[in-house]
Design a protein around this motif. Structure first.
Motif, mmCIF file in Angstrom:
data_model
loop_
_atom_site.group_PDB
_atom_site.id
_atom_site.type_symbol
_atom_site.label_atom_id
_atom_site.label_comp_id
_atom_site.label_asym_id
_atom_site.label_seq_id
_atom_site.Cartn_x
_atom_site.Cartn_y
_atom_site.Cartn_z
ATOM 1 N N LEU A 90 1.009 -1.173 -0.087
ATOM 2 C CA LEU A 90 0.128 0.104 -0.155
ATOM 3 C C LEU A 90 0.824 1.276 -0.085
ATOM 4 C CD1 LEU A 90 -2.653 -1.184 2.518
ATOM 5 C CD2 LEU A 90 -2.802 -1.167 0.132
ATOM 6 N N LYS A 91 2.061 1.115 0.023
ATOM 7 C CA LYS A 91 3.012 2.222 0.027
ATOM 8 C C LYS A 91 3.550 2.587 -1.450
ATOM 9 C CE LYS A 91 4.686 1.355 4.716
ATOM 10 N NZ LYS A 91 6.152 0.940 5.479
ATOM 11 N N SER A 92 3.956 3.860 -1.632
ATOM 12 C CA SER A 92 4.852 4.345 -2.667
ATOM 13 C C SER A 92 6.271 3.898 -2.694
ATOM 14 C CB SER A 92 4.574 5.899 -2.854
ATOM 15 O OG SER A 92 5.226 6.635 -1.693
ATOM 16 N N MET A 93 6.962 3.782 -3.738
ATOM 17 C CA MET A 93 8.196 3.414 -3.697
ATOM 18 C C MET A 93 9.214 4.450 -2.801
ATOM 19 S SD MET A 93 8.670 0.480 -5.205
ATOM 20 C CE MET A 93 10.577 0.676 -5.037
ATOM 21 N N GLU A 94 8.885 5.713 -3.018
ATOM 22 C CA GLU A 94 9.669 6.621 -1.965
ATOM 23 C C GLU A 94 9.504 5.942 -0.622
ATOM 24 O OE1 GLU A 94 7.266 7.997 -4.315
ATOM 25 O OE2 GLU A 94 8.869 8.071 -5.649
ATOM 26 N N GLU A 95 8.370 5.810 -0.181
ATOM 27 C CA GLU A 95 7.851 5.454 1.324
ATOM 28 C C GLU A 95 8.790 4.010 1.523
ATOM 29 O OE1 GLU A 95 4.123 6.231 3.378
ATOM 30 O OE2 GLU A 95 3.691 5.961 1.207
ATOM 31 N N LEU A 119 2.709 2.777 9.093
ATOM 32 C CA LEU A 119 1.723 2.801 8.321
ATOM 33 C C LEU A 119 1.992 3.741 7.017
ATOM 34 C CD1 LEU A 119 -0.985 3.191 11.020
ATOM 35 C CD2 LEU A 119 -0.537 1.069 9.540
ATOM 36 N N PRO A 120 1.478 3.338 5.777
ATOM 37 C CA PRO A 120 1.681 4.108 4.621
ATOM 38 C C PRO A 120 0.921 5.671 4.783
ATOM 39 C CG PRO A 120 0.127 2.350 4.272
ATOM 40 C CD PRO A 120 0.481 2.299 5.548
#
Length: 106
Positions: free
Chosen positions: A52-57, A66-67
């Motif tokens: 559920l996260k972006s690549m940056e996260e 958590l995202p």
């Protein structure tokens, strides 16, 4: 529990009181089972959060956080355009094939 019931329980070799009681063996087994369950569930938790996260996260390395902005973009890409083997059709074809196998098996 009445006195007669307690005496009857002692005479038959059973303990009076609740069926489940805490002793070191049971507590040790409980601790082992809880730690084994956490050992199996933690990777599933991390995988779900990471999806559920972006690549940056993800690159920041905080696996258990958590995202900030949950997104299903990775799920959509996997469903429709992920490369599995030689073809880049996504996992939808394999999913529907599995559904057909299960339905026909009944």
């Amino acid at each position: 529990m009445s006195l007669a019931t307690q005496k009857g329980a002692r005479a038959s070799g059973r303990r009076a009181g609740p069926a489940w009681y805490a002793n070191p063996g049971r507590l040790g087994l409980l601790a082992l089972l809880v730690s084994a369950a956490l050992g199996f569930l933690l990777p599933l938790y991390v995988m779900g959060l990471t999806s559920l996260k972006s690549m940056e996260e993800i690159r920041q390395g905080a696996l258990l956080s958590l995202p900030a902005q949950p997104s299903l973009a990775a799920w959509r890409a996997a469903w429709s355009s992920a490369c599995t083997g030689v073809a880049c059709e996504g996992v939808s074809a394999g999913f529907w094939n599995s559904v057909l196998i299960v339905v026909r098996a009944r």
